[in-house]
Design a protein around this motif. Structure first.
Motif, PDB file in Angstrom:
ATOM      1  N   ILE A 151      30.704  35.075  35.548  1.00  0.00           N
ATOM      2  CA  ILE A 151      32.055  35.342  36.043  1.00  0.00           C
ATOM      3  C   ILE A 151      32.092  35.233  37.573  1.00  0.00           C
ATOM      4  O   ILE A 151      32.988  34.606  38.153  1.00  0.00           O
ATOM      5  N   ALA A 152      31.071  35.799  38.224  1.00  0.00           N
ATOM      6  CA  ALA A 152      31.000  35.728  39.695  1.00  0.00           C
ATOM      7  C   ALA A 152      30.907  34.279  40.149  1.00  0.00           C
ATOM      8  O   ALA A 152      31.543  33.861  41.125  1.00  0.00           O
ATOM      9  N   CYS A 153      30.126  33.516  39.421  1.00  0.00           N
ATOM     10  CA  CYS A 153      29.906  32.114  39.778  1.00  0.00           C
ATOM     11  C   CYS A 153      31.186  31.298  39.579  1.00  0.00           C
ATOM     12  O   CYS A 153      31.579  30.512  40.450  1.00  0.00           O
ATOM     13  N   ALA A 154      31.835  31.509  38.438  1.00  0.00           N
ATOM     14  CA  ALA A 154      33.062  30.749  38.152  1.00  0.00           C
ATOM     15  C   ALA A 154      34.146  31.059  39.184  1.00  0.00           C
ATOM     16  O   ALA A 154      34.820  30.153  39.686  1.00  0.00           O
ATOM     17  N   LEU A 155      34.292  32.335  39.504  1.00  0.00           N
ATOM     18  CA  LEU A 155      35.313  32.712  40.492  1.00  0.00           C
ATOM     19  C   LEU A 155      34.986  32.101  41.860  1.00  0.00           C
ATOM     20  O   LEU A 155      35.884  31.617  42.562  1.00  0.00           O
ATOM     21  N   SER A 156      33.710  32.091  42.216  1.00  0.00           N
ATOM     22  CA  SER A 156      33.307  31.539  43.514  1.00  0.00           C
ATOM     23  C   SER A 156      33.622  30.050  43.599  1.00  0.00           C
ATOM     24  O   SER A 156      34.137  29.571  44.611  1.00  0.00           O
ATOM     25  N   VAL A 157      33.307  29.339  42.523  1.00  0.00           N
ATOM     26  CA  VAL A 157      33.568  27.895  42.528  1.00  0.00           C
ATOM     27  C   VAL A 157      35.078  27.654  42.576  1.00  0.00           C
ATOM     28  O   VAL A 157      35.584  26.846  43.352  1.00  0.00           O
ATOM     29  N   ARG A 158      35.831  28.415  41.780  1.00  0.00           N
ATOM     30  CA  ARG A 158      37.287  28.259  41.783  1.00  0.00           C
ATOM     31  C   ARG A 158      37.867  28.495  43.173  1.00  0.00           C
ATOM     32  O   ARG A 158      38.657  27.700  43.691  1.00  0.00           O
ATOM     33  N   ASP A 159      37.472  29.614  43.785  1.00  0.00           N
ATOM     34  CA  ASP A 159      38.051  29.954  45.083  1.00  0.00           C
ATOM     35  C   ASP A 159      37.663  28.936  46.153  1.00  0.00           C
ATOM     36  O   ASP A 159      38.494  28.516  46.949  1.00  0.00           O
ATOM     37  N   ALA A 160      36.394  28.532  46.142  1.00  0.00           N
ATOM     38  CA  ALA A 160      35.935  27.568  47.155  1.00  0.00           C
ATOM     39  C   ALA A 160      36.673  26.239  46.994  1.00  0.00           C
ATOM     40  O   ALA A 160      37.153  25.662  47.968  1.00  0.00           O
ATOM     41  N   LEU A 161      36.780  25.759  45.753  1.00  0.00           N
ATOM     42  CA  LEU A 161      37.424  24.456  45.545  1.00  0.00           C
ATOM     43  C   LEU A 161      38.915  24.518  45.856  1.00  0.00           C
ATOM     44  O   LEU A 161      39.487  23.563  46.379  1.00  0.00           O
ATOM     45  N   SER A 162      39.547  25.642  45.540  1.00  0.00           N
ATOM     46  CA  SER A 162      40.971  25.779  45.876  1.00  0.00           C
ATOM     47  C   SER A 162      41.133  25.742  47.391  1.00  0.00           C
ATOM     48  O   SER A 162      42.047  25.100  47.903  1.00  0.00           O
ATOM     49  N   GLU A 163      40.230  26.425  48.089  1.00  0.00           N
ATOM     50  CA  GLU A 163      40.330  26.457  49.557  1.00  0.00           C
ATOM     51  C   GLU A 163      40.128  25.086  50.177  1.00  0.00           C
ATOM     52  O   GLU A 163      40.895  24.669  51.031  1.00  0.00           O
ATOM     53  N   SER A 243      30.871  26.440  51.141  1.00  0.00           N
ATOM     54  CA  SER A 243      31.958  27.340  50.766  1.00  0.00           C
ATOM     55  C   SER A 243      31.664  28.037  49.429  1.00  0.00           C
ATOM     56  O   SER A 243      31.849  29.252  49.292  1.00  0.00           O
ATOM     57  N   VAL A 244      31.165  27.274  48.464  1.00  0.00           N
ATOM     58  CA  VAL A 244      30.827  27.877  47.157  1.00  0.00           C
ATOM     59  C   VAL A 244      29.787  28.981  47.352  1.00  0.00           C
ATOM     60  O   VAL A 244      29.932  30.097  46.839  1.00  0.00           O
ATOM     61  N   LEU A 245      28.744  28.686  48.128  1.00  0.00           N
ATOM     62  CA  LEU A 245      27.648  29.651  48.273  1.00  0.00           C
ATOM     63  C   LEU A 245      28.073  30.891  49.045  1.00  0.00           C
ATOM     64  O   LEU A 245      27.611  31.990  48.751  1.00  0.00           O
ATOM     65  N   SER A 246      28.969  30.708  49.997  1.00  0.00           N
ATOM     66  CA  SER A 246      29.367  31.917  50.735  1.00  0.00           C
ATOM     67  C   SER A 246      30.211  32.828  49.835  1.00  0.00           C
ATOM     68  O   SER A 246      30.044  34.048  49.853  1.00  0.00           O
ATOM     69  N   HIS A 247      31.049  32.265  48.985  1.00  0.00           N
ATOM     70  CA  HIS A 247      31.770  33.083  47.995  1.00  0.00           C
ATOM     71  C   HIS A 247      30.773  33.687  47.005  1.00  0.00           C
ATOM     72  O   HIS A 247      30.884  34.846  46.620  1.00  0.00           O
ATOM     73  N   LEU A 248      29.818  32.879  46.590  1.00  0.00           N
ATOM     74  CA  LEU A 248      28.893  33.309  45.544  1.00  0.00           C
ATOM     75  C   LEU A 248      28.044  34.517  45.974  1.00  0.00           C
ATOM     76  O   LEU A 248      27.888  35.476  45.205  1.00  0.00           O
ATOM     77  N   GLU A 249      27.512  34.464  47.191  1.00  0.00           N
ATOM     78  CA  GLU A 249      26.661  35.576  47.639  1.00  0.00           C
ATOM     79  C   GLU A 249      27.472  36.878  47.638  1.00  0.00           C
ATOM     80  O   GLU A 249      26.974  37.926  47.239  1.00  0.00           O
ATOM     81  N   LYS A 250      28.728  36.805  48.066  1.00  0.00           N
ATOM     82  CA  LYS A 250      29.568  38.025  48.096  1.00  0.00           C
ATOM     83  C   LYS A 250      29.898  38.479  46.678  1.00  0.00           C
ATOM     84  O   LYS A 250      29.784  39.658  46.346  1.00  0.00           O
ATOM     85  N   ASN A 251      30.276  37.543  45.835  1.00  0.00           N
ATOM     86  CA  ASN A 251      30.675  37.919  44.473  1.00  0.00           C
ATOM     87  C   ASN A 251      29.503  38.422  43.636  1.00  0.00           C
ATOM     88  O   ASN A 251      29.674  39.269  42.761  1.00  0.00           O
ATOM     89  N   LEU A 252      28.298  37.897  43.907  1.00  0.00           N
ATOM     90  CA  LEU A 252      27.128  38.389  43.165  1.00  0.00           C
ATOM     91  C   LEU A 252      26.893  39.870  43.473  1.00  0.00           C
ATOM     92  O   LEU A 252      26.546  40.652  42.589  1.00  0.00           O
ATOM     93  N   LEU A 253      27.111  40.259  44.710  1.00  0.00           N
ATOM     94  CA  LEU A 253      26.945  41.680  45.057  1.00  0.00           C
ATOM     95  C   LEU A 253      28.010  42.527  44.367  1.00  0.00           C
ATOM     96  O   LEU A 253      27.755  43.649  43.944  1.00  0.00           O
ATOM     97  N   LEU A 254      29.202  41.956  44.219  1.00  0.00           N
ATOM     98  CA  LEU A 254      30.276  42.697  43.538  1.00  0.00           C
ATOM     99  C   LEU A 254      29.953  42.971  42.070  1.00  0.00           C
ATOM    100  O   LEU A 254      30.489  43.909  41.483  1.00  0.00           O
ATOM    101  N   THR A 255      29.078  42.143  41.468  1.00  0.00           N
ATOM    102  CA  THR A 255      28.761  42.363  40.042  1.00  0.00           C
ATOM    103  C   THR A 255      28.229  43.777  39.832  1.00  0.00           C
ATOM    104  O   THR A 255      28.394  44.346  38.759  1.00  0.00           O
ATOM    105  N   LYS A 256      27.585  44.331  40.876  1.00  0.00           N
ATOM    106  CA  LYS A 256      27.047  45.684  40.764  1.00  0.00           C
ATOM    107  C   LYS A 256      27.948  46.684  41.505  1.00  0.00           C
ATOM    108  O   LYS A 256      28.258  47.750  40.995  1.00  0.00           O
ATOM    109  N   GLU A 257      28.369  46.271  42.720  1.00  0.00           N
ATOM    110  CA  GLU A 257      29.105  47.219  43.580  1.00  0.00           C
ATOM    111  C   GLU A 257      30.509  47.513  43.070  1.00  0.00           C
ATOM    112  O   GLU A 257      30.984  48.633  43.163  1.00  0.00           O
ATOM    113  N   ASN A 258      31.177  46.476  42.594  1.00  0.00           N
ATOM    114  CA  ASN A 258      32.567  46.668  42.200  1.00  0.00           C
ATOM    115  C   ASN A 258      33.014  45.621  41.166  1.00  0.00           C
ATOM    116  O   ASN A 258      33.833  44.748  41.460  1.00  0.00           O
TER     117      ASN A 258
END
Ligand code: BTN
Length: 323
Positions: A151-163, A243-258
Protein backbone atom coordinates in the motif's frame (compact mmCIF):
# COMPACT_ATOMS: atom_id res chain seq x y z
CA UNK A 1 37.41 6.28 -14.78
CA UNK A 2 37.44 9.52 -16.75
CA UNK A 3 34.07 8.82 -18.34
CA UNK A 4 32.27 8.31 -15.02
CA UNK A 5 33.92 11.34 -13.41
CA UNK A 6 33.05 13.45 -16.44
CA UNK A 7 29.43 12.32 -16.36
CA UNK A 8 29.27 13.22 -12.67
CA UNK A 9 30.45 16.76 -13.44
CA UNK A 10 28.01 17.11 -16.32
CA UNK A 11 25.15 15.77 -14.17
CA UNK A 12 25.98 18.19 -11.38
CA UNK A 13 25.70 21.02 -13.89
CA UNK A 14 22.93 19.78 -16.19
CA UNK A 15 21.95 22.38 -18.77
CA UNK A 16 25.09 24.46 -18.20
CA UNK A 17 28.05 24.77 -20.56
CA UNK A 18 31.27 23.46 -19.04
CA UNK A 19 34.46 24.66 -20.80
CA UNK A 20 36.72 21.84 -22.02
CA UNK A 21 39.66 23.43 -20.19
CA UNK A 22 37.84 23.42 -16.86
CA UNK A 23 36.86 19.78 -17.37
CA UNK A 24 40.41 18.75 -18.20
CA UNK A 25 41.74 20.53 -15.09
CA UNK A 26 39.01 19.13 -12.84
CA UNK A 27 39.67 15.58 -14.07
CA UNK A 28 43.45 15.93 -14.34
CA UNK A 29 43.56 14.58 -17.91
CA UNK A 30 44.31 15.92 -21.40
CA UNK A 31 41.71 17.72 -23.53
CA UNK A 32 41.87 14.80 -25.90
CA UNK A 33 40.93 12.42 -23.08
CA UNK A 34 37.95 14.66 -22.27
CA UNK A 35 36.90 14.62 -25.92
CA UNK A 36 37.19 10.82 -26.08
CA UNK A 37 35.12 10.39 -22.92
CA UNK A 38 32.47 12.73 -24.35
CA UNK A 39 32.26 10.55 -27.48
CA UNK A 40 31.82 7.43 -25.31
CA UNK A 41 29.04 9.06 -23.32
CA UNK A 42 27.32 10.14 -26.53
CA UNK A 43 27.56 6.58 -27.81
CA UNK A 44 25.81 5.42 -24.64
CA UNK A 45 22.94 7.74 -25.54
CA UNK A 46 23.61 10.76 -23.33
CA UNK A 47 22.47 13.95 -25.04
CA UNK A 48 25.59 16.07 -24.81
CA UNK A 49 26.08 19.11 -26.99
CA UNK A 50 29.57 20.22 -27.95
CA UNK A 51 29.50 23.97 -28.41
CA UNK A 52 32.40 25.32 -30.43
CA UNK A 53 34.89 27.39 -28.41
CA UNK A 54 32.64 27.15 -25.37
CA UNK A 55 32.50 23.61 -24.07
CA UNK A 56 30.07 20.79 -23.39
CA UNK A 57 26.59 20.64 -21.94
CA UNK A 58 24.42 17.72 -20.82
CA UNK A 59 20.95 18.58 -22.06
CA UNK A 60 18.21 18.82 -19.44
CA UNK A 61 16.08 16.18 -21.19
CA UNK A 62 18.92 13.64 -21.58
CA UNK A 63 17.53 10.34 -20.29
CA UNK A 64 20.01 7.49 -19.84
CA UNK A 65 20.02 5.36 -16.71
CA UNK A 66 23.51 5.34 -15.25
CA UNK A 67 24.95 4.69 -11.80
CA UNK A 68 26.53 8.17 -11.74
CA UNK A 69 23.41 9.98 -12.90
CA UNK A 70 21.12 8.13 -10.52
CA UNK A 71 23.43 8.49 -7.53
CA UNK A 72 23.69 12.21 -8.21
CA UNK A 73 19.93 12.61 -8.71
CA UNK A 74 18.91 10.56 -5.68
CA UNK A 75 21.22 12.37 -3.26
CA UNK A 76 22.07 10.96 0.15
CA UNK A 77 18.76 10.48 2.01
CA UNK A 78 19.27 7.55 2.43
CA UNK A 79 22.39 6.73 0.50
CA UNK A 80 21.51 4.02 -1.99
CA UNK A 81 23.84 1.41 -3.48
CA UNK A 82 22.83 1.86 -7.10
CA UNK A 83 23.30 -0.80 -9.77
CA UNK A 84 22.21 -0.48 -13.39
CA UNK A 85 21.86 -3.71 -15.36
CA UNK A 86 21.56 -3.77 -19.13
CA UNK A 87 19.22 -6.74 -19.06
CA UNK A 88 18.01 -9.14 -16.41
CA UNK A 89 15.05 -11.51 -16.13
CA UNK A 90 13.68 -9.61 -13.13
CA UNK A 91 15.24 -7.10 -10.71
CA UNK A 92 13.21 -8.65 -7.85
CA UNK A 93 14.51 -12.12 -8.63
CA UNK A 94 18.04 -10.73 -9.04
CA UNK A 95 17.95 -9.28 -5.53
CA UNK A 96 16.35 -12.38 -4.07
CA UNK A 97 19.03 -14.60 -5.53
CA UNK A 98 22.05 -12.38 -4.77
CA UNK A 99 23.88 -12.94 -1.51
CA UNK A 100 25.64 -10.21 0.41
CA UNK A 101 23.82 -7.22 -1.04
CA UNK A 102 23.81 -4.20 1.24
CA UNK A 103 20.80 -2.54 2.81
CA UNK A 104 19.30 0.02 0.39
CA UNK A 105 20.67 -1.66 -2.71
CA UNK A 106 18.71 -0.23 -5.59
CA UNK A 107 18.81 -2.18 -8.82
CA UNK A 108 17.62 -0.75 -12.11
CA UNK A 109 17.31 -2.73 -15.32
CA UNK A 110 17.18 -1.13 -18.74
CA UNK A 111 15.21 -4.16 -19.79
CA UNK A 112 13.67 -7.17 -18.02
CA UNK A 113 13.04 -10.32 -19.97
CA UNK A 114 10.82 -11.95 -17.32
CA UNK A 115 9.31 -9.03 -15.43
CA UNK A 116 7.07 -10.45 -12.72
CA UNK A 117 3.78 -9.18 -11.36
CA UNK A 118 1.40 -10.19 -8.60
CA UNK A 119 -0.36 -13.56 -8.64
CA UNK A 120 2.27 -15.07 -10.93
CA UNK A 121 1.48 -12.68 -13.75
CA UNK A 122 4.07 -11.16 -16.04
CA UNK A 123 4.89 -7.48 -16.37
CA UNK A 124 5.92 -6.16 -19.77
CA UNK A 125 9.34 -4.60 -19.27
CA UNK A 126 11.12 -4.86 -22.58
CA UNK A 127 10.65 -1.27 -23.67
CA UNK A 128 13.82 0.82 -23.15
CA UNK A 129 11.69 3.81 -22.10
CA UNK A 130 10.31 2.09 -19.00
CA UNK A 131 11.57 2.36 -15.45
CA UNK A 132 12.09 -1.01 -13.78
CA UNK A 133 13.73 -1.18 -10.39
CA UNK A 134 13.81 -2.93 -7.02
CA UNK A 135 14.87 -1.70 -3.60
CA UNK A 136 16.28 -4.03 -0.96
CA UNK A 137 15.74 -3.34 2.73
CA UNK A 138 17.48 -5.64 5.19
CA UNK A 139 18.18 -3.34 8.15
CA UNK A 140 15.97 -1.56 10.65
CA UNK A 141 13.00 -3.58 9.42
CA UNK A 142 11.24 -3.21 12.74
CA UNK A 143 10.45 0.37 11.80
CA UNK A 144 8.13 -0.95 9.06
CA UNK A 145 4.91 -2.93 9.12
CA UNK A 146 5.23 -5.27 6.11
CA UNK A 147 1.45 -5.72 5.99
CA UNK A 148 1.20 -2.20 4.57
CA UNK A 149 4.33 -2.23 2.40
CA UNK A 150 2.47 -2.73 -0.89
CA UNK A 151 0.00 0.00 0.00
CA UNK A 152 2.85 2.39 0.88
CA UNK A 153 4.56 1.58 -2.39
CA UNK A 154 1.44 1.99 -4.53
CA UNK A 155 0.59 5.32 -2.94
CA UNK A 156 4.17 6.54 -3.41
CA UNK A 157 4.20 5.65 -7.09
CA UNK A 158 0.77 7.21 -7.61
CA UNK A 159 1.69 10.45 -5.88
CA UNK A 160 5.08 10.75 -7.58
CA UNK A 161 3.67 10.09 -11.06
CA UNK A 162 0.78 12.50 -10.53
CA UNK A 163 3.25 15.17 -9.45
CA UNK A 164 5.69 14.77 -12.32
CA UNK A 165 3.03 14.41 -15.03
CA UNK A 166 0.12 16.49 -13.73
CA UNK A 167 -2.21 13.53 -14.45
CA UNK A 168 -4.84 12.57 -11.94
CA UNK A 169 -4.03 8.92 -11.29
CA UNK A 170 -5.84 6.19 -9.40
CA UNK A 171 -4.90 3.00 -7.61
CA UNK A 172 -6.49 -0.30 -8.49
CA UNK A 173 -6.28 -2.34 -5.30
CA UNK A 174 -3.87 -3.37 -4.33
CA UNK A 175 -0.84 -2.51 -6.39
CA UNK A 176 -1.67 -1.10 -9.83
CA UNK A 177 -1.60 2.52 -10.92
CA UNK A 178 -4.21 3.45 -13.49
CA UNK A 179 -5.05 6.33 -15.75
CA UNK A 180 -8.44 6.37 -17.45
CA UNK A 181 -8.87 2.61 -17.43
CA UNK A 182 -5.31 1.72 -18.44
CA UNK A 183 -2.43 0.45 -16.35
CA UNK A 184 0.54 2.78 -16.01
CA UNK A 185 2.59 1.10 -13.30
CA UNK A 186 2.72 -1.99 -11.09
CA UNK A 187 4.33 -2.95 -7.82
CA UNK A 188 5.59 -6.27 -6.55
CA UNK A 189 6.65 -6.38 -2.91
CA UNK A 190 8.29 -9.51 -1.60
CA UNK A 191 9.63 -10.36 1.83
CA UNK A 192 11.55 -13.15 3.48
CA UNK A 193 10.93 -14.33 7.00
CA UNK A 194 13.44 -15.57 9.55
CA UNK A 195 12.10 -19.09 10.06
CA UNK A 196 13.05 -19.40 13.72
CA UNK A 197 11.65 -16.11 14.92
CA UNK A 198 9.03 -15.43 12.26
CA UNK A 199 10.39 -11.89 11.86
CA UNK A 200 10.96 -10.15 8.56
CA UNK A 201 14.55 -10.49 7.36
CA UNK A 202 14.32 -8.72 4.01
CA UNK A 203 11.94 -6.62 2.02
CA UNK A 204 12.18 -6.24 -1.76
CA UNK A 205 10.10 -3.49 -3.28
CA UNK A 206 9.84 -3.86 -7.06
CA UNK A 207 8.42 -1.07 -9.16
CA UNK A 208 7.67 -1.00 -12.88
CA UNK A 209 6.54 2.25 -14.52
CA UNK A 210 5.70 2.86 -18.15
CA UNK A 211 7.42 6.23 -18.39
CA UNK A 212 8.62 6.96 -21.93
CA UNK A 213 7.26 3.69 -23.33
CA UNK A 214 6.26 4.34 -26.95
CA UNK A 215 4.39 1.14 -27.75
CA UNK A 216 3.13 -2.08 -26.22
CA UNK A 217 2.66 -5.58 -27.63
CA UNK A 218 -0.71 -5.87 -29.33
CA UNK A 219 -2.35 -7.78 -26.51
CA UNK A 220 -1.57 -4.94 -24.07
CA UNK A 221 -2.47 -2.01 -26.30
CA UNK A 222 -5.97 -1.58 -24.86
CA UNK A 223 -5.05 -2.11 -21.23
CA UNK A 224 -1.66 -0.44 -20.75
CA UNK A 225 -0.43 3.10 -21.18
CA UNK A 226 2.61 5.28 -20.43
CA UNK A 227 3.23 8.80 -19.17
CA UNK A 228 4.60 9.65 -22.62
CA UNK A 229 1.47 8.37 -24.37
CA UNK A 230 -0.83 10.31 -22.06
CA UNK A 231 1.03 13.62 -21.93
CA UNK A 232 2.96 13.68 -25.21
CA UNK A 233 6.24 14.49 -23.52
CA UNK A 234 9.19 12.49 -22.30
CA UNK A 235 10.56 12.38 -18.77
CA UNK A 236 14.02 12.06 -17.26
CA UNK A 237 13.60 8.70 -15.53
CA UNK A 238 16.15 9.36 -12.80
CA UNK A 239 13.98 12.30 -11.72
CA UNK A 240 10.90 10.07 -11.72
CA UNK A 241 12.76 7.50 -9.60
CA UNK A 242 13.89 10.24 -7.22
CA UNK A 243 10.34 11.38 -6.66
CA UNK A 244 9.03 7.83 -6.16
CA UNK A 245 11.78 7.02 -3.65
CA UNK A 246 11.34 10.17 -1.64
CA UNK A 247 7.61 9.41 -1.24
CA UNK A 248 8.41 5.77 -0.57
CA UNK A 249 10.87 6.34 2.28
CA UNK A 250 8.30 8.56 4.06
CA UNK A 251 5.37 6.24 3.44
CA UNK A 252 7.30 3.16 4.58
CA UNK A 253 7.80 4.82 7.96
CA UNK A 254 4.08 5.57 8.11
CA UNK A 255 3.33 1.83 7.85
CA UNK A 256 4.36 1.65 11.51
CA UNK A 257 4.02 5.24 12.77
CA UNK A 258 0.63 6.07 11.36
CA UNK A 259 -1.00 3.43 9.16
CA UNK A 260 -4.39 5.16 9.47
CA UNK A 261 -3.02 8.25 7.74
CA UNK A 262 -1.43 6.07 5.06
CA UNK A 263 -4.67 4.20 4.43
CA UNK A 264 -6.69 7.42 4.35
CA UNK A 265 -4.44 8.84 1.61
CA UNK A 266 -4.53 5.55 -0.29
CA UNK A 267 -8.32 5.35 -0.08
CA UNK A 268 -8.71 8.81 -1.66
CA UNK A 269 -7.33 7.40 -4.90
CA UNK A 270 -8.86 3.93 -4.76
CA UNK A 271 -10.70 2.88 -7.91
CA UNK A 272 -14.26 1.49 -7.93
CA UNK A 273 -15.23 2.57 -4.39
CA UNK A 274 -19.03 2.33 -4.20
CA UNK A 275 -19.13 0.62 -7.61
CA UNK A 276 -19.87 -2.86 -8.80
CA UNK A 277 -16.84 -5.09 -9.18
CA UNK A 278 -16.10 -8.64 -10.21
CA UNK A 279 -13.70 -10.61 -8.05
CA UNK A 280 -12.53 -14.13 -7.48
CA UNK A 281 -13.73 -15.61 -4.23
CA UNK A 282 -12.74 -19.15 -3.35
CA UNK A 283 -11.54 -19.39 -6.97
CA UNK A 284 -14.99 -18.56 -8.35
CA UNK A 285 -15.91 -15.24 -10.02
CA UNK A 286 -18.45 -13.21 -8.06
CA UNK A 287 -19.94 -9.77 -8.25
CA UNK A 288 -20.44 -7.25 -5.48
CA UNK A 289 -20.27 -3.62 -4.44
CA UNK A 290 -16.93 -2.33 -3.22
CA UNK A 291 -17.91 -0.82 0.12
CA UNK A 292 -14.72 0.17 1.88
CA UNK A 293 -11.06 -0.31 2.64
CA UNK A 294 -10.54 -1.88 6.08
CA UNK A 295 -8.01 -0.74 8.68
CA UNK A 296 -5.86 -3.68 7.56
CA UNK A 297 -5.88 -2.52 3.95
CA UNK A 298 -8.28 -5.25 2.80
CA UNK A 299 -11.41 -4.70 0.73
CA UNK A 300 -14.89 -4.89 2.11
CA UNK A 301 -17.33 -6.08 -0.53
CA UNK A 302 -21.08 -6.59 -0.30
CA UNK A 303 -22.04 -9.63 -2.30
CA UNK A 304 -25.16 -11.79 -2.34
CA UNK A 305 -26.42 -10.28 0.90
CA UNK A 306 -23.22 -10.67 2.91
CA UNK A 307 -20.12 -8.61 3.62
CA UNK A 308 -16.90 -10.24 2.48
CA UNK A 309 -13.35 -9.21 3.26
CA UNK A 310 -10.95 -9.66 0.37
CA UNK A 311 -7.28 -10.20 1.21
CA UNK A 312 -4.67 -9.16 -1.28
CA UNK A 313 -2.85 -12.47 -1.51
CA UNK A 314 -5.28 -14.32 -3.68
CA UNK A 315 -7.66 -11.77 -5.12
CA UNK A 316 -7.87 -9.82 -8.34
CA UNK A 317 -10.70 -7.39 -8.99
CA UNK A 318 -12.25 -5.84 -12.07
CA UNK A 319 -14.85 -3.23 -12.66
CA UNK A 320 -18.42 -4.41 -13.30
CA UNK A 321 -19.22 -7.60 -15.14
CA UNK A 322 -15.90 -8.49 -16.81
CA UNK A 323 -15.30 -12.11 -15.96
C1 BTN B 1 2.09 -6.27 -11.26
O1 BTN B 1 1.80 -5.86 -12.37
O2 BTN B 1 1.36 -7.07 -10.63
C2 BTN B 1 3.36 -5.79 -10.61
C3 BTN B 1 4.45 -5.47 -11.59
C4 BTN B 1 5.78 -5.17 -10.92
C5 BTN B 1 6.87 -4.97 -11.93
C6 BTN B 1 8.19 -4.61 -11.30
S1 BTN B 1 9.38 -4.13 -12.49
C7 BTN B 1 10.66 -4.22 -11.32
C8 BTN B 1 10.38 -5.43 -10.48
N1 BTN B 1 10.88 -6.63 -11.11
C9 BTN B 1 9.92 -7.48 -11.42
O3 BTN B 1 10.09 -8.59 -11.96
N2 BTN B 1 8.73 -7.00 -11.07
C10 BTN B 1 8.86 -5.69 -10.46
Amino acid sequence: MVKEELLKLLEENRGEILPGNDLKDALGVSRNAVWKAIQLLKEEGHHIESIKNKGYTLLKQSDVLSVGGLTQALGAQPSYHVEVLEEVPSTNTYLKESDGKKNNTLVFAKKQTKGRGRLGRSFFSEDPGGLYFSLLKIEDLLQYNPAYATIACALSVRDALSEVSGLSLSIKWVNDIYYEGKKLAGILTEGTLEMETGTLSSLILGIGINVNTGSFPRELEDIATSLFMETGRTYVRQEVAKSVLSHLEKNLLLTKENPDALLASYKKHLLYLGEEITFLYEKKPRMGILKDLTAEGHLLVESEGSLLTLHSGEISIRKGDQT
